[in-house]
Design a protein around this motif. Structure first.
Motif, short mmCIF file in Angstrom:
data_model
loop_
_atom_site.label_atom_id
_atom_site.label_comp_id
_atom_site.label_asym_id
_atom_site.label_seq_id
_atom_site.Cartn_x
_atom_site.Cartn_y
_atom_site.Cartn_z
N GLN A 10 0.78 -0.89 0.41
CA GLN A 10 -0.28 -0.64 -0.29
C GLN A 10 0.79 1.06 0.24
O GLN A 10 0.46 1.85 -0.84
CB GLN A 10 -0.81 0.20 1.35
N VAL A 11 2.15 1.51 0.56
CA VAL A 11 2.59 2.40 0.45
C VAL A 11 3.66 2.59 -0.86
O VAL A 11 3.72 3.71 -1.58
CB VAL A 11 4.14 2.68 1.70
N ARG A 13 2.18 1.61 -3.25
CA ARG A 13 1.47 1.91 -3.97
C ARG A 13 0.79 3.92 -4.26
O ARG A 13 1.08 4.84 -5.34
CB ARG A 13 -0.18 0.98 -4.30
N GLU A 14 1.36 4.28 -2.18
CA GLU A 14 1.09 5.84 -2.65
C GLU A 14 1.65 6.51 -3.23
O GLU A 14 2.03 7.68 -3.98
CB GLU A 14 0.80 5.44 -0.81
N VAL A 15 3.38 6.16 -2.62
CA VAL A 15 4.34 6.73 -3.35
C VAL A 15 4.47 6.79 -4.71
O VAL A 15 4.87 7.58 -5.48
CB VAL A 15 6.09 6.15 -2.43
N GLY A 17 2.27 6.57 -6.65
CA GLY A 17 1.11 7.50 -7.48
C GLY A 17 1.58 8.51 -7.99
O GLY A 17 1.12 9.19 -8.93
N HIS A 18 2.91 8.83 -6.93
CA HIS A 18 2.90 10.54 -6.77
C HIS A 18 4.07 10.11 -8.77
O HIS A 18 4.09 11.67 -8.98
CB HIS A 18 3.96 11.53 -5.97
N HIS A 153 -3.12 10.24 -12.14
CA HIS A 153 -2.02 10.30 -11.12
C HIS A 153 -2.19 10.62 -9.48
O HIS A 153 -3.46 10.37 -8.91
CB HIS A 153 -1.31 12.24 -11.45
N ARG A 154 -1.78 9.82 -8.84
CA ARG A 154 -1.95 10.00 -7.85
C ARG A 154 -3.82 8.68 -7.56
O ARG A 154 -4.48 9.38 -6.73
CB ARG A 154 -2.38 11.34 -7.27
N GLY A 155 -4.25 7.60 -8.08
CA GLY A 155 -5.40 6.76 -8.49
C GLY A 155 -6.64 7.90 -9.02
O GLY A 155 -7.74 7.40 -8.66
N SER A 156 -6.68 9.13 -9.69
CA SER A 156 -7.57 10.01 -10.32
C SER A 156 -6.72 9.93 -11.49
O SER A 156 -5.26 10.22 -11.80
CB SER A 156 -7.89 10.81 -9.08
#
Length: 165
Positions: A10-11, A13-15, A17-18, A153-156
């Protein structure tokens, strides 16, 4: 020697995503009709020979069919084609319903209004963990300079504005 730190998915994926990426749909034609899937992991790889790379998930049901055909088209989606991306990301339904397309010089579907298209043939495959890294030799390609790419970008879709970040 230190044990490598385990990275939380999850971390990661989040990183990751930038990093803004384009969105593609990889297509081909079977005897039963056209098929395709959305693929965010895509890049140019080599000019000589002309190669591109993309990475379908190992869970993809469409990639094995495309692999069997050996030739396909990578469609780089344009700004505003969010619905096309979402449609081809689904499983089990007619993804081409209501999606206009024309055949590329090698017969694979080029979706209407894309920014660019790249006709290719399978060159090599490599293990990429939960994805397969596919390398394709470019056979033909084209672009529309007046269109802007669809970014993720960042999930969208699209870039977040500073006030949203």
């Amino acid at each position: 020697m230190d044990t490598p730190r385990i990275v939380d998915p999850q971390v990661m994926r989040e990183v990751m995503g930038h990093f803004a990426s384009g969105v593609t749909v990889v297509t081909a034609v079977t005897d039963a009709g056209p098929i395709g899937f959305t693929c965010q992991s895509f890049s140019s790889l080599s000019l000589d020979p002309p190669l591109v790379a993309f990475a379908p998930a190992r869970t993809s049901r469409t990639w094995p069919l495309l692999r069997g055909i050996g030739r396909f088209c990578v469609n780089v989606l344009a700004e505003g084609q969010d619905d096309v991306s979402q449609n081809f990301a689904r499983s089990g339904e007619d993804k081409f319903a209501g999606i206009p397309w024309r055949p590329s010089p090698h017969g694979a579907p080029v979706l209407e209004d894309v920014v660019a298209w790249i006709d290719g043939e399978l060159w090599a495959e490599y293990d990429g963990g939960d994805h397969t890294i596919v390398v394709a030799r470019v056979l033909d390609l084209g672009a529309h300079a007046d269109r802007r790419p669809l970014l993720y970008h960042r999930g969208s879709y699209g870039l977040l504005h500073r006030s949203e970040a």
